[in-house]
Motif scaffolding. Structure first.
Motif, PDB file in Angstrom:
ATOM      1  N   VAL A 164       0.844  -1.204   0.000  1.00 28.39           N
ATOM      2  CA  VAL A 164       0.000   0.000   0.000  1.00 28.39           C
ATOM      3  C   VAL A 164       0.877   1.250   0.000  1.00 28.39           C
ATOM      4  O   VAL A 164       0.650   2.194  -0.765  1.00 28.39           O
ATOM      5  CB  VAL A 164      -0.955   0.004   1.219  1.00 28.39           C
ATOM      6  N   TRP A 165       1.885   1.258   0.868  1.00 23.24           N
ATOM      7  CA  TRP A 165       2.786   2.413   0.979  1.00 23.24           C
ATOM      8  C   TRP A 165       3.537   2.662  -0.329  1.00 23.24           C
ATOM      9  O   TRP A 165       3.582   3.794  -0.829  1.00 23.24           O
ATOM     10  CB  TRP A 165       3.763   2.174   2.118  1.00 23.24           C
ATOM     11  N   GLN A 166       4.117   1.612  -0.897  1.00 26.04           N
ATOM     12  CA  GLN A 166       4.895   1.759  -2.129  1.00 26.04           C
ATOM     13  C   GLN A 166       4.023   2.202  -3.299  1.00 26.04           C
ATOM     14  O   GLN A 166       4.438   3.024  -4.120  1.00 26.04           O
ATOM     15  CB  GLN A 166       5.590   0.438  -2.455  1.00 26.04           C
ATOM     16  N   LYS A 167       2.795   1.666  -3.366  1.00 24.23           N
ATOM     17  CA  LYS A 167       1.875   2.060  -4.436  1.00 24.23           C
ATOM     18  C   LYS A 167       1.522   3.533  -4.320  1.00 24.23           C
ATOM     19  O   LYS A 167       1.491   4.250  -5.324  1.00 24.23           O
ATOM     20  CB  LYS A 167       0.600   1.208  -4.358  1.00 24.23           C
ATOM     21  N   HIS A 168       1.280   3.986  -3.108  1.00 30.49           N
ATOM     22  CA  HIS A 168       0.922   5.400  -2.907  1.00 30.49           C
ATOM     23  C   HIS A 168       2.085   6.322  -3.278  1.00 30.49           C
ATOM     24  O   HIS A 168       1.879   7.370  -3.894  1.00 30.49           O
ATOM     25  CB  HIS A 168       0.520   5.638  -1.452  1.00 30.49           C
ATOM     26  N   VAL A 169       3.303   5.928  -2.919  1.00 31.68           N
ATOM     27  CA  VAL A 169       4.487   6.727  -3.279  1.00 31.68           C
ATOM     28  C   VAL A 169       4.635   6.800  -4.792  1.00 31.68           C
ATOM     29  O   VAL A 169       4.873   7.875  -5.358  1.00 31.68           O
ATOM     30  CB  VAL A 169       5.765   6.124  -2.636  1.00 31.68           C
ATOM     31  N   ALA A 170       4.475   5.651  -5.476  1.00 37.52           N
ATOM     32  CA  ALA A 170       4.612   5.611  -6.936  1.00 37.52           C
ATOM     33  C   ALA A 170       3.548   6.465  -7.608  1.00 37.52           C
ATOM     34  O   ALA A 170       3.837   7.220  -8.552  1.00 37.52           O
ATOM     35  CB  ALA A 170       4.523   4.172  -7.427  1.00 37.52           C
ATOM     36  N   ILE A 171       2.302   6.369  -7.137  1.00 43.07           N
ATOM     37  CA  ILE A 171       1.212   7.153  -7.723  1.00 43.07           C
ATOM     38  C   ILE A 171       1.445   8.647  -7.507  1.00 43.07           C
ATOM     39  O   ILE A 171       1.225   9.462  -8.409  1.00 43.07           O
ATOM     40  CB  ILE A 171      -0.142   6.725  -7.107  1.00 43.07           C
ATOM     41  N   SER A 172       1.879   9.010  -6.312  1.00 44.81           N
ATOM     42  CA  SER A 172       2.112  10.428  -6.010  1.00 44.81           C
ATOM     43  C   SER A 172       3.196  11.013  -6.914  1.00 44.81           C
ATOM     44  O   SER A 172       3.088  12.164  -7.371  1.00 44.81           O
ATOM     45  CB  SER A 172       2.511  10.593  -4.536  1.00 44.81           C
ATOM     46  N   ARG A 173       4.221  10.226  -7.194  1.00 42.96           N
ATOM     47  CA  ARG A 173       5.303  10.720  -8.057  1.00 42.96           C
ATOM     48  C   ARG A 173       4.839  10.918  -9.489  1.00 42.96           C
ATOM     49  O   ARG A 173       5.115  11.936 -10.116  1.00 42.96           O
ATOM     50  CB  ARG A 173       6.483   9.745  -8.006  1.00 42.96           C
ATOM     51  N   ILE A 174       4.115   9.932 -10.017  1.00 40.88           N
ATOM     52  CA  ILE A 174       3.665  10.056 -11.408  1.00 40.88           C
ATOM     53  C   ILE A 174       2.581  11.117 -11.522  1.00 40.88           C
ATOM     54  O   ILE A 174       2.418  11.743 -12.574  1.00 40.88           O
ATOM     55  CB  ILE A 174       3.167   8.697 -11.950  1.00 40.88           C
ATOM     56  N   SER A 175       1.852  11.345 -10.430  1.00 43.19           N
ATOM     57  CA  SER A 175       0.829  12.384 -10.431  1.00 43.19           C
ATOM     58  C   SER A 175       1.456  13.766 -10.601  1.00 43.19           C
ATOM     59  O   SER A 175       0.850  14.665 -11.197  1.00 43.19           O
ATOM     60  CB  SER A 175       0.020  12.331  -9.132  1.00 43.19           C
ATOM     61  N   GLU A 176       2.660  13.948 -10.080  1.00 46.02           N
ATOM     62  CA  GLU A 176       3.352  15.227 -10.247  1.00 46.02           C
ATOM     63  C   GLU A 176       3.612  15.511 -11.730  1.00 46.02           C
ATOM     64  O   GLU A 176       3.502  16.653 -12.185  1.00 46.02           O
ATOM     65  CB  GLU A 176       4.667  15.211  -9.470  1.00 46.02           C
ATOM     66  N   VAL A 177       3.963  14.464 -12.472  1.00 47.62           N
ATOM     67  CA  VAL A 177       4.183  14.623 -13.917  1.00 47.62           C
ATOM     68  C   VAL A 177       2.874  14.971 -14.613  1.00 47.62           C
ATOM     69  O   VAL A 177       2.821  15.850 -15.478  1.00 47.62           O
ATOM     70  CB  VAL A 177       4.777  13.332 -14.515  1.00 47.62           C
ATOM     71  N   ARG A 178       1.803  14.302 -14.227  1.00 44.00           N
ATOM     72  CA  ARG A 178       0.499  14.589 -14.820  1.00 44.00           C
ATOM     73  C   ARG A 178       0.078  16.027 -14.540  1.00 44.00           C
ATOM     74  O   ARG A 178      -0.498  16.700 -15.402  1.00 44.00           O
ATOM     75  CB  ARG A 178      -0.548  13.623 -14.270  1.00 44.00           C
TER      76      ARG A 178
END
Length: 233
Positions: free
Chosen positions: A140-154
């Motif tokens: 859960v933690w790793q998925k949230h970190v990954a999503i947050s990072r790619i969200s910055e690009v979006r």
């Protein structure tokens, strides 16, 4: 002979005292270990209860976010359908205006990590006996970190479209604004491209939010099983 017997008795008492000390020390260690284990299980039970509360709130927040994003995606898709028409009617322009309003929404991925971060930062993760639960929490933690990072690009891609969006809005008297239909008819392609970028990124936010929700629901199921087992001990 009498001296020999007395001496043997003395050695016997010494050996007995030594054995009593060894057994007492062993029992003391066992009691201490049992007490520490009991305290650890009580702490684990408290952490499991707090994690369950965090995940329940996260599920509610994510479902609300998913609903909002879904509505916005629908408005954007309808706006793109309107722009794809050869000719638009007066009733079509309000739909485009609603699509523009929806373009400002972003996926927030609301997850409550307060208890997890405390476990991680204080080294108390060892209290969670279930390996499956620890792995699930890590996922859960790793998925949230990954999503947050790619969200910055979006968000950067979204930011590039905002000047285009605002150019189709014009002010009226007071604090009201309206949609510039005439500008759309001059060249709808620019707005179509901008709305397409927003729709694609928002759809990706929706997909990631649903994946995040699925992981949290899975973790919550494992957590409740572990909590039920711990409370039965």
């Amino acid at each position: 002979m009498i001296f020999s017997r007395a001496k043997n008795k003395e050695y016997g008492f010494l050996i007995l005292e030594f054995l009593v000390l060894v057994v007492s020390f062993f029992i003391s260690l066992q009691v201490n270990e049992w007490q520490n284990d009991r305290e650890d299980r009580e702490l684990e039970s408290q952490y499991l209860s707090r994690l369950e509360n965090d995940f329940e709130k996260s599920i509610v927040a994510l479902n609300e976010s998913i609903d909002r994003i879904g509505v916005s995606v629908e408005k954007l898709e309808y706006g793109l359908t309107v722009l794809a028409k050869r000719e638009r009617s007066e009733e079509d322009y309000p739909a485009l205006f609603f699509a523009l309003q929806s373009s400002s929404l972003r996926g927030s991925f609301p997850v409550y990590f307060g208890t997890f971060e405390e476990l991680k930062d204080t080294g108390s993760m060892r209290l969670i006996e279930s390996t499956q639960l620890r792995e699930s929490l890590g996922n859960v933690w790793q998925k949230h970190v990954a999503i947050s990072r790619i969200s910055e690009v979006r968000n950067m891609l979204r930011g590039n479209t905002f000047p285009v969006m605002t150019s189709y809005v014009k002010p009226l008297e007071g604090n009201t604004i309206t949609f510039d239909a005439e500008k759309v008819e001059e060249d709808p392609r620019e707005l179509y491209v901008a709305l397409s970028i927003i729709r694609t990124n928002l759809q990706n936010d929706l997909t990631d939010s649903e994946a995040m929700l699925s992981l949290i629901e899975e973790a919550l199921g494992i957590l409740r099983q572990d909590a039920a087992y711990t409370s039965s001990i």
